[in-house]
Design a protein around this motif. Structure first.
Motif, PDB file in Angstrom:
ATOM      1  N   PHE A 226       0.802  -1.345  -0.204  1.00  0.00           N
ATOM      2  CA  PHE A 226      -0.150  -0.116   0.127  1.00  0.00           C
ATOM      3  C   PHE A 226       0.871   1.134   0.057  1.00  0.00           C
ATOM      4  O   PHE A 226       1.629   1.563   0.831  1.00  0.00           O
ATOM      5  CB  PHE A 226      -0.753  -0.167   1.379  1.00  0.00           C
ATOM      6  CG  PHE A 226      -1.954  -0.946   1.118  1.00  0.00           C
ATOM      7  CD1 PHE A 226      -3.308  -0.538   0.917  1.00  0.00           C
ATOM      8  CD2 PHE A 226      -1.727  -2.311   1.717  1.00  0.00           C
ATOM      9  CE1 PHE A 226      -4.157  -1.646   0.868  1.00  0.00           C
ATOM     10  CE2 PHE A 226      -2.843  -3.087   1.861  1.00  0.00           C
ATOM     11  CZ  PHE A 226      -3.892  -2.954   1.256  1.00  0.00           C
ATOM     12  N   GLY A 227       0.527   2.135  -0.801  1.00  0.00           N
ATOM     13  CA  GLY A 227       1.152   3.439  -0.872  1.00  0.00           C
ATOM     14  C   GLY A 227       2.687   3.466  -1.448  1.00  0.00           C
ATOM     15  O   GLY A 227       2.980   2.534  -2.086  1.00  0.00           O
ATOM     16  N   GLY A 228       3.024   4.795  -1.626  1.00  0.00           N
ATOM     17  CA  GLY A 228       4.194   4.782  -2.342  1.00  0.00           C
ATOM     18  C   GLY A 228       4.651   6.269  -2.126  1.00  0.00           C
ATOM     19  O   GLY A 228       3.974   7.151  -1.852  1.00  0.00           O
ATOM     20  N   GLY A 229       5.843   6.684  -2.438  1.00  0.00           N
ATOM     21  CA  GLY A 229       6.519   8.074  -2.562  1.00  0.00           C
ATOM     22  C   GLY A 229       7.266   7.841  -1.137  1.00  0.00           C
ATOM     23  O   GLY A 229       6.728   8.135  -0.306  1.00  0.00           O
ATOM     24  N   GLY A 230       8.594   7.616  -1.171  1.00  0.00           N
ATOM     25  CA  GLY A 230       9.277   7.537   0.043  1.00  0.00           C
ATOM     26  C   GLY A 230       9.434   6.183   0.400  1.00  0.00           C
ATOM     27  O   GLY A 230      10.639   5.750   0.601  1.00  0.00           O
ATOM     28  N   SER A 231       8.312   5.403   0.882  1.00  0.00           N
ATOM     29  CA  SER A 231       8.515   4.120   1.201  1.00  0.00           C
ATOM     30  C   SER A 231       7.060   3.617   1.032  1.00  0.00           C
ATOM     31  O   SER A 231       6.135   4.359   0.936  1.00  0.00           O
ATOM     32  CB  SER A 231       9.068   3.820   2.619  1.00  0.00           C
ATOM     33  OG  SER A 231       8.548   4.398   3.418  1.00  0.00           O
ATOM     34  N   PHE A 232       6.886   2.442   1.220  1.00  0.00           N
ATOM     35  CA  PHE A 232       5.543   1.792   1.439  1.00  0.00           C
ATOM     36  C   PHE A 232       4.760   1.939   2.764  1.00  0.00           C
ATOM     37  O   PHE A 232       5.466   1.842   3.691  1.00  0.00           O
ATOM     38  CB  PHE A 232       5.563   0.083   1.173  1.00  0.00           C
ATOM     39  CG  PHE A 232       6.121  -0.275  -0.390  1.00  0.00           C
ATOM     40  CD1 PHE A 232       5.266   0.214  -1.321  1.00  0.00           C
ATOM     41  CD2 PHE A 232       6.898  -0.935  -0.563  1.00  0.00           C
ATOM     42  CE1 PHE A 232       5.585  -0.230  -2.653  1.00  0.00           C
ATOM     43  CE2 PHE A 232       7.537  -1.513  -1.638  1.00  0.00           C
ATOM     44  CZ  PHE A 232       6.693  -1.036  -2.660  1.00  0.00           C
ATOM     45  N   ASP A 249       4.347   9.342   0.932  1.00  0.00           N
ATOM     46  CA  ASP A 249       3.175  10.386   0.560  1.00  0.00           C
ATOM     47  C   ASP A 249       1.830  10.186  -0.023  1.00  0.00           C
ATOM     48  O   ASP A 249       1.109  11.065   0.200  1.00  0.00           O
ATOM     49  CB  ASP A 249       4.246  10.915  -0.758  1.00  0.00           C
ATOM     50  CG  ASP A 249       5.522  11.506  -0.456  1.00  0.00           C
ATOM     51  OD1 ASP A 249       5.834  11.784   0.660  1.00  0.00           O
ATOM     52  OD2 ASP A 249       6.526  11.673  -1.463  1.00  0.00           O
ATOM     53  N   THR A 250       1.679   8.940  -0.349  1.00  0.00           N
ATOM     54  CA  THR A 250       0.179   8.532  -0.803  1.00  0.00           C
ATOM     55  C   THR A 250      -0.658   8.948   0.352  1.00  0.00           C
ATOM     56  O   THR A 250      -1.813   9.611   0.103  1.00  0.00           O
ATOM     57  CB  THR A 250       0.215   7.242  -1.455  1.00  0.00           C
ATOM     58  OG1 THR A 250       1.029   6.957  -2.228  1.00  0.00           O
ATOM     59  CG2 THR A 250      -1.267   6.761  -1.912  1.00  0.00           C
ATOM     60  N   PHE A 251      -0.495   8.445   1.469  1.00  0.00           N
ATOM     61  CA  PHE A 251      -1.140   8.615   2.405  1.00  0.00           C
ATOM     62  C   PHE A 251      -1.153   9.470   3.580  1.00  0.00           C
ATOM     63  O   PHE A 251      -1.591   9.820   4.613  1.00  0.00           O
ATOM     64  CB  PHE A 251      -1.710   7.390   3.271  1.00  0.00           C
ATOM     65  CG  PHE A 251      -2.206   6.207   2.329  1.00  0.00           C
ATOM     66  CD1 PHE A 251      -3.628   6.166   1.676  1.00  0.00           C
ATOM     67  CD2 PHE A 251      -1.481   5.303   1.877  1.00  0.00           C
ATOM     68  CE1 PHE A 251      -3.961   5.265   0.980  1.00  0.00           C
ATOM     69  CE2 PHE A 251      -1.744   4.182   1.028  1.00  0.00           C
ATOM     70  CZ  PHE A 251      -3.145   4.182   0.364  1.00  0.00           C
ATOM     71  N   GLY A 252       0.116  10.031   3.689  1.00  0.00           N
ATOM     72  CA  GLY A 252       0.942  11.032   4.497  1.00  0.00           C
ATOM     73  C   GLY A 252       0.782  10.332   5.859  1.00  0.00           C
ATOM     74  O   GLY A 252       0.693  10.902   7.111  1.00  0.00           O
ATOM     75  N   ASN A 253       1.124   8.977   6.091  1.00  0.00           N
ATOM     76  CA  ASN A 253       0.843   8.179   7.182  1.00  0.00           C
ATOM     77  C   ASN A 253       2.393   8.350   7.839  1.00  0.00           C
ATOM     78  O   ASN A 253       3.459   8.487   7.289  1.00  0.00           O
ATOM     79  CB  ASN A 253       0.427   7.001   6.997  1.00  0.00           C
ATOM     80  CG  ASN A 253       1.604   5.765   6.140  1.00  0.00           C
ATOM     81  OD1 ASN A 253       1.522   6.320   4.748  1.00  0.00           O
ATOM     82  ND2 ASN A 253       2.253   5.117   6.581  1.00  0.00           N
ATOM     83  N   GLN A 254       2.322   7.844   9.149  1.00  0.00           N
ATOM     84  CA  GLN A 254       3.384   7.546   9.934  1.00  0.00           C
ATOM     85  C   GLN A 254       3.562   5.962  10.109  1.00  0.00           C
ATOM     86  O   GLN A 254       2.721   5.282   9.387  1.00  0.00           O
ATOM     87  CB  GLN A 254       3.320   8.018  11.429  1.00  0.00           C
ATOM     88  CG  GLN A 254       2.977   9.442  11.659  1.00  0.00           C
ATOM     89  CD  GLN A 254       2.630   9.734  12.941  1.00  0.00           C
ATOM     90  OE1 GLN A 254       3.512   9.399  13.938  1.00  0.00           O
ATOM     91  NE2 GLN A 254       1.493  10.364  13.129  1.00  0.00           N
ATOM     92  N   ARG A 255       4.584   5.295  10.495  1.00  0.00           N
ATOM     93  CA  ARG A 255       4.637   3.962  10.620  1.00  0.00           C
ATOM     94  C   ARG A 255       3.573   3.273  11.245  1.00  0.00           C
ATOM     95  O   ARG A 255       2.999   3.638  12.132  1.00  0.00           O
ATOM     96  CB  ARG A 255       6.098   3.503  11.056  1.00  0.00           C
ATOM     97  CG  ARG A 255       6.433   2.209  10.941  1.00  0.00           C
ATOM     98  CD  ARG A 255       7.927   1.999  11.548  1.00  0.00           C
ATOM     99  NE  ARG A 255       8.093   2.253  12.991  1.00  0.00           N
ATOM    100  CZ  ARG A 255       8.603   3.037  13.828  1.00  0.00           C
ATOM    101  NH1 ARG A 255       9.346   3.817  13.047  1.00  0.00           N
ATOM    102  NH2 ARG A 255       8.344   3.136  14.880  1.00  0.00           N
TER     103      ARG A 255
END
Length: 280
Positions: A226-232, A249-255
């Motif tokens: 899930f997600g991309g840009g920086g890491s999964f 970057d996709t979700f602007g999430n933390q770990r």
């Protein structure tokens, strides 16, 4: 009321006709009439004493009713009653208001608590809200295989919810908008309905797409991410034993997990059906 008066009149005439004054001879008609009137009055008074009139009974009943109401009101004002009017009102509401049915409270899940279930009810797409949850895949029941997970995701149309966790107690995962379809090369799929979540920061936390890119999720035969840009945001390997997580970057999430690399505790994939919510 009329029948009562009629009966009283008949009884009066009956006793008048059989009274001593009516059977004895009298010197004159005037004296006889006078005696008969006195006898009738006397008998009427006696009948009134033993047989009260309808009006007096009604009046007495009305007085008794007022007296009882007054006592009842006094009890309520003095607090002598056991149940207050507000309690009676609340009981009436409880009896008339149907209980709201919450489906799938006893989900056969390693991860889903009551708190997490209600969290999903608020963030799932409207198209699946109120649907019955169906466990499409679990490593406990179906073995450890990403290919089996992908194949079982096609058992139902519509969105699928992936739930997994690490061995330290964090629960996390993500939503895909349709059954999983593996691609031969790395190619992103999905829509803005896709999201990821985690419980590592206390209450369940949701991360939706930020609009920075369209790297929603990627599905290969040996990888689900899930997600991309920086890491999964979340990546699972082909044997569903290990995973990674980091900011993206996709979700602007933390770990999402306690560590960037972690061992998977279990993996579940849930689908949704519009069949009866009361189906057992």
């Amino acid at each position: 009321m009329h029948s009562w008066k009629k009966m009283k009149k008949k009884l009066t005439h009956f006793f008048s006709d059989h009274s001593p004054s009516s059977s004895s001879s009298s010197p004159s008609s005037t004296s006889s009439d006078h005696d008969q009137d006195e006898s009738s009055s006397y008998m009427s008074s006696m009948l009134s004493f033993f047989l009260p009139s309808h009006e007096s009974i009604s009046k007495k009943n009305e007085e008794d009713y007022i007296l009882r109401c007054g006592k009842s009101k006094t009890k309520q004002e003095n607090g002598d009653h056991n149940t207050s009017s507000s309690e009676l009102f609340e009981d009436a509401i409880d009896l008339q208001t149907p209980r709201k049915y919450i489906p799938d409270q006893n989900l056969d899940s390693v991860f889903i608590s009551s708190e997490l279930y209600h969290f999903f009810q608020s963030c799932l797409p409207n198209i699946v809200k109120g649907c019955r949850w169906v466990l499409l895949y679990s490593t406990v029941k179906h073995g450890i295989s990403l290919r089996t997970l992908i194949r079982n995701s096609c058992d139902l149309p519509g969105p699928c919810l992936l739930i997994t966790g690490d061995t330290k107690g964090a629960v996390f995962g993500g939503l895909v908008n349709s059954p999983l379809t593996p691609t031969p090369h790395r190619k992103y799929q999905g829509t803005f309905q896709t999201f990821v979540f985690t419980t590592i920061y206390g209450p369940p936390t949701l991360f939706r797409p930020t609009g920075a890119n369209r790297y929603f999720y990627m599905c290969l035969n040996d990888l689900l991410a899930f997600g991309g840009g920086g890491s999964f945001a979340l990546r699972l390997d082909g044997d569903l034993l290990m995973g990674t997580s980091g900011p993206c970057d996709t979700f602007g999430n933390q770990r999402l997990a306690h560590n960037e690399e972690f061992e998977l505790k279990n993996v579940e994939l849930w689908g949704f059906t519009h069949s009866s919510r009361y189906h057992s």
